[in-house]
Design a protein around this motif. Structure first.
Motif, PDB file in Angstrom:
ATOM      1  N   VAL A  53      32.267 -16.544 -19.694  1.00 21.33           N
ATOM      2  CA  VAL A  53      32.545 -15.547 -20.730  1.00 21.33           C
ATOM      3  C   VAL A  53      32.853 -14.192 -20.087  1.00 21.33           C
ATOM      4  CG1 VAL A  53      31.620 -14.342 -22.750  1.00 21.33           C
ATOM      5  CG2 VAL A  53      31.076 -16.765 -22.376  1.00 21.33           C
ATOM      6  N   CYS A  54      32.023 -13.780 -19.136  1.00 21.23           N
ATOM      7  CA  CYS A  54      32.222 -12.491 -18.468  1.00 21.23           C
ATOM      8  C   CYS A  54      33.536 -12.464 -17.694  1.00 21.23           C
ATOM      9  CB  CYS A  54      31.056 -12.204 -17.535  1.00 21.23           C
ATOM     10  SG  CYS A  54      29.445 -12.130 -18.359  1.00 21.23           S
ATOM     11  N   TYR A  55      33.881 -13.573 -17.076  1.00 20.47           N
ATOM     12  CA  TYR A  55      35.163 -13.706 -16.365  1.00 20.47           C
ATOM     13  C   TYR A  55      36.332 -13.459 -17.310  1.00 20.47           C
ATOM     14  CZ  TYR A  55      39.072 -16.739 -14.773  1.00 20.47           C
ATOM     15  OH  TYR A  55      40.296 -17.275 -14.463  1.00 20.47           O
ATOM     16  N   ASN A  56      36.263 -14.016 -18.505  1.00 19.60           N
ATOM     17  CA  ASN A  56      37.336 -13.806 -19.481  1.00 19.60           C
ATOM     18  C   ASN A  56      37.378 -12.374 -19.988  1.00 19.60           C
ATOM     19  OD1 ASN A  56      39.060 -16.251 -20.649  1.00 19.60           O
ATOM     20  ND2 ASN A  56      37.113 -17.079 -19.914  1.00 19.60           N
ATOM     21  N   VAL A  57      36.221 -11.736 -20.094  1.00 18.08           N
ATOM     22  CA  VAL A  57      36.195 -10.324 -20.467  1.00 18.08           C
ATOM     23  C   VAL A  57      36.921  -9.487 -19.413  1.00 18.08           C
ATOM     24  CG1 VAL A  57      34.707  -8.309 -20.788  1.00 18.08           C
ATOM     25  CG2 VAL A  57      34.084 -10.489 -21.846  1.00 18.08           C
TER      26      VAL A  57
ATOM     27  N   PHE B 150      29.804 -10.905  -8.846  1.00 18.46           N
ATOM     28  CA  PHE B 150      28.911 -11.453  -9.858  1.00 18.46           C
ATOM     29  C   PHE B 150      27.812 -12.268  -9.175  1.00 18.46           C
ATOM     30  CE2 PHE B 150      27.368 -14.555 -12.862  1.00 18.46           C
ATOM     31  CZ  PHE B 150      27.377 -13.906 -14.095  1.00 18.46           C
ATOM     32  N   GLY B 151      28.214 -13.154  -8.259  1.00 15.08           N
ATOM     33  CA  GLY B 151      27.238 -13.984  -7.564  1.00 15.08           C
ATOM     34  C   GLY B 151      26.306 -13.176  -6.684  1.00 15.08           C
ATOM     35  N   LEU B 152      26.819 -12.141  -6.032  1.00 21.14           N
ATOM     36  CA  LEU B 152      25.975 -11.299  -5.193  1.00 21.14           C
ATOM     37  C   LEU B 152      24.943 -10.542  -6.015  1.00 21.14           C
ATOM     38  CD1 LEU B 152      28.701  -9.926  -2.758  1.00 21.14           C
ATOM     39  CD2 LEU B 152      26.831 -11.477  -2.157  1.00 21.14           C
TER      40      LEU B 152
ATOM     41  N   ALA C 143      37.303  -1.618 -12.847  1.00 15.52           N
ATOM     42  CA  ALA C 143      36.731  -2.170 -14.075  1.00 15.52           C
ATOM     43  C   ALA C 143      36.167  -3.567 -13.838  1.00 15.52           C
ATOM     44  CB  ALA C 143      37.805  -2.209 -15.167  1.00 15.52           C
ATOM     45  N   VAL C 144      36.908  -4.387 -13.105  1.00 15.39           N
ATOM     46  CA  VAL C 144      36.462  -5.758 -12.840  1.00 15.39           C
ATOM     47  C   VAL C 144      35.180  -5.758 -12.014  1.00 15.39           C
ATOM     48  CG1 VAL C 144      37.047  -7.864 -11.568  1.00 15.39           C
ATOM     49  CG2 VAL C 144      38.732  -6.817 -13.090  1.00 15.39           C
ATOM     50  N   LEU C 145      35.117  -4.920 -10.986  1.00 16.04           N
ATOM     51  CA  LEU C 145      33.911  -4.855 -10.167  1.00 16.04           C
ATOM     52  C   LEU C 145      32.721  -4.368 -10.981  1.00 16.04           C
ATOM     53  CD1 LEU C 145      35.249  -3.402  -6.783  1.00 16.04           C
ATOM     54  CD2 LEU C 145      34.775  -5.782  -7.381  1.00 16.04           C
ATOM     55  N   GLY C 146      32.957  -3.397 -11.848  1.00 15.36           N
ATOM     56  CA  GLY C 146      31.875  -2.906 -12.698  1.00 15.36           C
ATOM     57  C   GLY C 146      31.345  -3.982 -13.626  1.00 15.36           C
ATOM     58  N   ILE C 147      32.264  -4.719 -14.242  1.00 14.42           N
ATOM     59  CA  ILE C 147      31.856  -5.808 -15.136  1.00 14.42           C
ATOM     60  C   ILE C 147      31.098  -6.875 -14.365  1.00 14.42           C
ATOM     61  CG2 ILE C 147      32.709  -7.669 -16.616  1.00 14.42           C
ATOM     62  CD1 ILE C 147      35.087  -5.809 -17.322  1.00 14.42           C
ATOM     63  N   ALA C 148      31.604  -7.242 -13.183  1.00 12.99           N
ATOM     64  CA  ALA C 148      30.978  -8.302 -12.376  1.00 12.99           C
ATOM     65  C   ALA C 148      29.560  -7.920 -11.970  1.00 12.99           C
ATOM     66  CB  ALA C 148      31.824  -8.587 -11.140  1.00 12.99           C
ATOM     67  N   ILE C 149      29.383  -6.729 -11.442  1.00 10.74           N
ATOM     68  CA  ILE C 149      28.068  -6.318 -10.951  1.00 10.74           C
ATOM     69  C   ILE C 149      27.087  -6.138 -12.100  1.00 10.74           C
ATOM     70  CG2 ILE C 149      26.825  -4.483  -9.755  1.00 10.74           C
ATOM     71  CD1 ILE C 149      29.377  -4.075  -8.060  1.00 10.74           C
ATOM     72  N   PHE C 150      27.532  -5.537 -13.188  1.00  9.02           N
ATOM     73  CA  PHE C 150      26.636  -5.316 -14.327  1.00  9.02           C
ATOM     74  C   PHE C 150      26.213  -6.636 -14.964  1.00  9.02           C
ATOM     75  CE2 PHE C 150      26.098  -4.735 -18.944  1.00  9.02           C
ATOM     76  CZ  PHE C 150      25.000  -3.873 -18.938  1.00  9.02           C
TER      77      PHE C 150
ATOM     78  N   ILE D  18      22.430  -8.580 -14.984  1.00  7.66           N
ATOM     79  CA  ILE D  18      21.755  -9.017 -16.216  1.00  7.66           C
ATOM     80  C   ILE D  18      21.497 -10.519 -16.171  1.00  7.66           C
ATOM     81  CG2 ILE D  18      21.952  -9.206 -18.714  1.00  7.66           C
ATOM     82  CD1 ILE D  18      21.496  -6.361 -17.679  1.00  7.66           C
ATOM     83  N   THR D  19      22.490 -11.281 -15.705  1.00  5.42           N
ATOM     84  CA  THR D  19      22.330 -12.729 -15.606  1.00  5.42           C
ATOM     85  C   THR D  19      21.215 -13.084 -14.634  1.00  5.42           C
ATOM     86  OG1 THR D  19      24.686 -13.054 -16.079  1.00  5.42           O
ATOM     87  CG2 THR D  19      23.511 -14.893 -15.065  1.00  5.42           C
ATOM     88  N   GLY D  20      21.135 -12.361 -13.521  1.00 14.06           N
ATOM     89  CA  GLY D  20      20.079 -12.616 -12.548  1.00 14.06           C
ATOM     90  C   GLY D  20      18.691 -12.448 -13.136  1.00 14.06           C
ATOM     91  N   PHE D  21      18.488 -11.389 -13.886  1.00 15.17           N
ATOM     92  CA  PHE D  21      17.186 -11.168 -14.513  1.00 15.17           C
ATOM     93  C   PHE D  21      16.885 -12.256 -15.549  1.00 15.17           C
ATOM     94  CE2 PHE D  21      17.633  -6.740 -12.964  1.00 15.17           C
ATOM     95  CZ  PHE D  21      16.383  -6.629 -12.352  1.00 15.17           C
ATOM     96  N   LEU D  22      17.913 -12.710 -16.252  1.00 13.32           N
ATOM     97  CA  LEU D  22      17.717 -13.805 -17.204  1.00 13.32           C
ATOM     98  C   LEU D  22      17.296 -15.078 -16.488  1.00 13.32           C
ATOM     99  CD1 LEU D  22      17.945 -14.991 -20.074  1.00 13.32           C
ATOM    100  CD2 LEU D  22      20.363 -15.416 -19.611  1.00 13.32           C
ATOM    101  N   LEU D  23      17.920 -15.348 -15.335  1.00 16.07           N
ATOM    102  CA  LEU D  23      17.612 -16.571 -14.594  1.00 16.07           C
ATOM    103  C   LEU D  23      16.222 -16.546 -13.978  1.00 16.07           C
ATOM    104  CD1 LEU D  23      21.002 -17.269 -12.746  1.00 16.07           C
ATOM    105  CD2 LEU D  23      20.187 -18.221 -14.906  1.00 16.07           C
TER     106      LEU D  23
END
Length: 449
Positions: free
Chosen positions: A152-156, A183-185, A385-392, A396-401
């Motif tokens: 989903v984030c990738y498509n955003v 995103f993975g980092l 913009a892409v880097l900002g979206i990926a890191i943010f 959030i995903t990391g904390f969820l996991l």
């Protein structure tokens, strides 16, 4: 040791049931694949994309899968979970890609064809890059949850970068490699455990590095198809040429730097497995642009320098200073070369002459009101913009996991196949006990050497 005790099974079966429902409600064949139009002209879509699609498909399953098998006790998990994620994301990204494509459209259903499957594989590549950052430290349940969110984030990021900023990125330097890496980092940083850096099981062995080289060679061979896939005509032809030249220069420079940065002037297999591919990553954003053959060689050489030195010096530094554990070194192979590739594309766009592209339409000039300089600026703006979206979103995903429900791995379960796989009998259990007790076996090479 314990495993997911059925959580992964329940999650996967529930997800497949949802896919069945959503495909029934929202998805249909495109007219080129449907039963209502048998015109021979419709077959050109399949003829145009299927050979490229098969090449990219090989990259996902064999290339990425075997590249990650360097871990001496995580070969099953590397190639097996890579297979699982690929099959899961093909279905999920077909839906999400399709829904985003419907934005601003009057169409009521997602119509899929062979190009849709190629675009699904690009989403697969994005998640597999992120998978490399957390290889051996995330459970199957965590990987599935991560993949679901990331698509989903990738498509955003694509919507922002391509629709809003009208950036060009045929080979995915920005939207696939840079996004997937950062995103993975971000996920990896949140999931960090001190024990990751102390585990003796993270290293490689002679035979595991040979298996990983299989993945490297398949990726190197098919990368021109990856970069040229979405294109057509002269753009596709140019993308193939530029990518082959960039990869070739990158491989040569990587071999040279790997030896010269070693005190004994010996090659490091980590560099050869990974940095030799950075030329394909860096060439992606400008693969179909007129960068000239010498420009392709220059981009590949620069990518080799950035990637090799990243593996040698930057990755250990980041691990020590900011606790960023990157199992596969995706920052060096995908992150920094991806950023380099976007910068190269910005330069190529800024100096582009519309007359030079007059033989065919190019996305770079779809906005007639923009100057070439403005196009270059929007490339950089889209990257930010892409880097900002990926890191943010990755953070959030990391904390969820990290929530206990998703089966965080314990210290002894890191980089260990035996937790989730039936492993062959023999020396396996004894080796596991030795590694757990901190007994280092001779001949092993650290993944960060």
């Amino acid at each position: 040791m314990s495993n997911t005790r059925g959580k992964a099974t329940a999650l996967l079966l529930a997800a497949e049931a949802v896919f069945l429902l959503l495909f029934g409600l929202f998805v249909d064949y495109d007219v080129a694949a449907g039963p209502r139009n048998n015109s021979l002209s419709m077959d050109t879509t399949l003829d145009h994309y299927y050979p490229i699609y098969q090449d990219v498909h090989v990259m996902m399953l064999i290339g990425f899968g075997f590249l990650m098998t360097f871990l001496k006790r995580h070969g099953f998990g590397s190639v097996g979970f890579n297979f699982l994620l690929t099959c899961f994301i093909i279905q999920w990204s077909t839906l999400v890609n399709g829904w985003f494509a419907l934005i601003g459209s009057n169409a009521g259903r997602i119509l899929i064809n062979i190009k849709s499957l190629l675009e699904a594989d690009f989403a697969v590549a994005t998640v597999l890059i992120s998978f490399g950052a957390v290889l051996g430290v995330a459970s199957p349940v965590q990987l599935i949850v991560m993949a679901t969110i990331e698509v989903v984030c990738y498509n955003v990021s694509i919507y922002v970068g391509i629709v809003q900023f009208q950036a060009t990125d045929i080979g995915g330097s920005m939207f696939i490699h840079a996004f997937g890496a950062y995103f993975g980092l971000a996920v990896a940083r949140v999931l960090y455990k001190k024990s990751q850096t102390q585990s003796k099981k993270e290293g490689s062995e002679y035979h595991s590095d040979i298996f990983a080289m299989i993945g490297t060679l398949f990726l190197w061979l098919y990368w021109p198809s990856f970069n040229a896939g979405p294109g057509s005509g002269t753009e596709r032809h140019r993308a193939v040429i530029n990518t082959v030249l960039s990869l070739s220069a990158c491989a040569v420079v990587t071999f040279a730097l790997s030896a010269v940065t070693d005190k004994k002037n010996k090659l490091d297999m980590v560099h050869i497995q990974n940095a030799t591919l950075a030329g394909g990553v860096a060439m992606g954003a400008s693969a179909d642009l007129i960068v000239q053959p010498f420009g392709a060689l220059l981009i590949g050489s620069a990518a080799a320098i950035v990637s090799t030195l990243g593996f040698k010096y930057l990755q250990p530094l980041l691990q020590r200073t900011i606790k960023l554990h990157d199992t596969c070194g995706v920052h060096n192979l995908h992150g920094m070369p991806g950023v380099l590739g976007v910068v190269a594309s910005a330069i190529a766009a800024a100096v582009a002459d519309r007359a030079s592209y007059q033989d065919s339409y190019h996305e770079l000039f779809k906005n007639a009101s923009r100057t070439s300089g403005a196009n270059g600026g929007y490339q950089i703006a889209a990257l930010a913009a892409v880097l900002g979206i990926a890191i943010f979103t990755g953070t959030i995903t990391g904390f969820l996991l990290k929530l206990p429900i998703w089966d965080n791995l314990s210290e002894e379960e890191l980089f260990e196949d035996e937790v989730f796989w039936e492993c062959p009998e023999g020396d396996w259990n004894q080796e596991s006990q030795n590694d757990t007790n901190g007994v280092e076996k001779g001949g092993e090479v650290s993944a960060l050497a």
